[in-house]
Design a protein around this motif. Structure first.
Motif, PDB file in Angstrom:
ATOM      1  N   ARG A 103       0.833  -1.211   0.000  1.00 60.05           N
ATOM      2  CA  ARG A 103       0.000   0.000   0.000  1.00 60.05           C
ATOM      3  C   ARG A 103       0.863   1.255   0.000  1.00 60.05           C
ATOM      4  O   ARG A 103       0.581   2.217  -0.713  1.00 60.05           O
ATOM      5  N   ASP A 104       1.942   1.236   0.795  1.00 60.34           N
ATOM      6  CA  ASP A 104       2.853   2.388   0.835  1.00 60.34           C
ATOM      7  C   ASP A 104       3.521   2.606  -0.522  1.00 60.34           C
ATOM      8  O   ASP A 104       3.655   3.735  -0.982  1.00 60.34           O
ATOM      9  N   ARG A 105       3.926   1.514  -1.156  1.00 65.37           N
ATOM     10  CA  ARG A 105       4.542   1.631  -2.491  1.00 65.37           C
ATOM     11  C   ARG A 105       3.536   2.187  -3.493  1.00 65.37           C
ATOM     12  O   ARG A 105       3.884   3.014  -4.341  1.00 65.37           O
ATOM     13  N   PHE A 106       2.291   1.728  -3.396  1.00 66.41           N
ATOM     14  CA  PHE A 106       1.247   2.230  -4.283  1.00 66.41           C
ATOM     15  C   PHE A 106       1.032   3.725  -4.060  1.00 66.41           C
ATOM     16  O   PHE A 106       0.925   4.496  -5.019  1.00 66.41           O
ATOM     17  N   LEU A 107       0.954   4.147  -2.801  1.00 58.92           N
ATOM     18  CA  LEU A 107       0.751   5.565  -2.500  1.00 58.92           C
ATOM     19  C   LEU A 107       1.918   6.412  -2.997  1.00 58.92           C
ATOM     20  O   LEU A 107       1.719   7.511  -3.508  1.00 58.92           O
ATOM     21  N   GLN A 108       3.140   5.910  -2.859  1.00 56.14           N
ATOM     22  CA  GLN A 108       4.305   6.643  -3.369  1.00 56.14           C
ATOM     23  C   GLN A 108       4.243   6.772  -4.883  1.00 56.14           C
ATOM     24  O   GLN A 108       4.525   7.840  -5.434  1.00 56.14           O
ATOM     25  N   ALA A 109       3.873   5.694  -5.558  1.00 55.73           N
ATOM     26  CA  ALA A 109       3.764   5.739  -7.021  1.00 55.73           C
ATOM     27  C   ALA A 109       2.654   6.689  -7.450  1.00 55.73           C
ATOM     28  O   ALA A 109       2.818   7.460  -8.410  1.00 55.73           O
ATOM     29  N   ALA A 110       1.520   6.648  -6.738  1.00 55.61           N
ATOM     30  CA  ALA A 110       0.407   7.537  -7.080  1.00 55.61           C
ATOM     31  C   ALA A 110       0.797   8.993  -6.876  1.00 55.61           C
ATOM     32  O   ALA A 110       0.465   9.852  -7.704  1.00 55.61           O
ATOM     33  N   GLU A 111       1.501   9.285  -5.800  1.00 55.09           N
ATOM     34  CA  GLU A 111       1.933  10.656  -5.547  1.00 55.09           C
ATOM     35  C   GLU A 111       2.903  11.124  -6.628  1.00 55.09           C
ATOM     36  O   GLU A 111       2.808  12.257  -7.115  1.00 55.09           O
ATOM     37  N   LYS A 112       3.806  10.248  -7.032  1.00 51.82           N
ATOM     38  CA  LYS A 112       4.771  10.580  -8.085  1.00 51.82           C
ATOM     39  C   LYS A 112       4.049  10.883  -9.402  1.00 51.82           C
ATOM     40  O   LYS A 112       4.377  11.846 -10.099  1.00 51.82           O
ATOM     41  N   GLU A 113       3.053  10.058  -9.735  1.00 54.80           N
ATOM     42  CA  GLU A 113       2.271  10.277 -10.952  1.00 54.80           C
ATOM     43  C   GLU A 113       1.477  11.576 -10.882  1.00 54.80           C
ATOM     44  O   GLU A 113       1.363  12.294 -11.871  1.00 54.80           O
ATOM     45  N   LEU A 114       0.912  11.875  -9.732  1.00 51.40           N
ATOM     46  CA  LEU A 114       0.144  13.106  -9.572  1.00 51.40           C
ATOM     47  C   LEU A 114       1.037  14.334  -9.748  1.00 51.40           C
ATOM     48  O   LEU A 114       0.654  15.298 -10.422  1.00 51.40           O
ATOM     49  N   ILE A 115       2.229  14.285  -9.191  1.00 48.93           N
ATOM     50  CA  ILE A 115       3.169  15.399  -9.345  1.00 48.93           C
ATOM     51  C   ILE A 115       3.534  15.579 -10.814  1.00 48.93           C
ATOM     52  O   ILE A 115       3.556  16.705 -11.333  1.00 48.93           O
TER      53      ILE A 115
END
Length: 56
Positions: A12-24
């Motif tokens: 879940r943490d890896r997913f959230l990090q990837a999602a944040e990176k994509e959003l940026i």
């Protein structure tokens, strides 16, 4: 007592990090697109951009 203070990274943490990176990245592309669009519309309407520059 051990000095281990960082929890293991969960999927879940890896997913959230990837999602944040994509959003940026998306926000950066969106700002660039809006800037180009504004410049193109100003050129088409023959409006100087510096007169109506948006605050950053």
């Amino acid at each position: 007592m051990t000095g281990h203070t960082q929890l293991a990274i969960t999927p879940r943490d890896r997913f959230l990090q990837a999602a944040e990176k994509e959003l940026i990245a998306f926000e950066h592309r969106e700002r660039e697109f809006l800037k180009r669009d504004r410049e193109e519309r100003a050129a088409k309407l023959q409006i100087p951009l510096d007169k109506f520059a948006a605050p950053n």
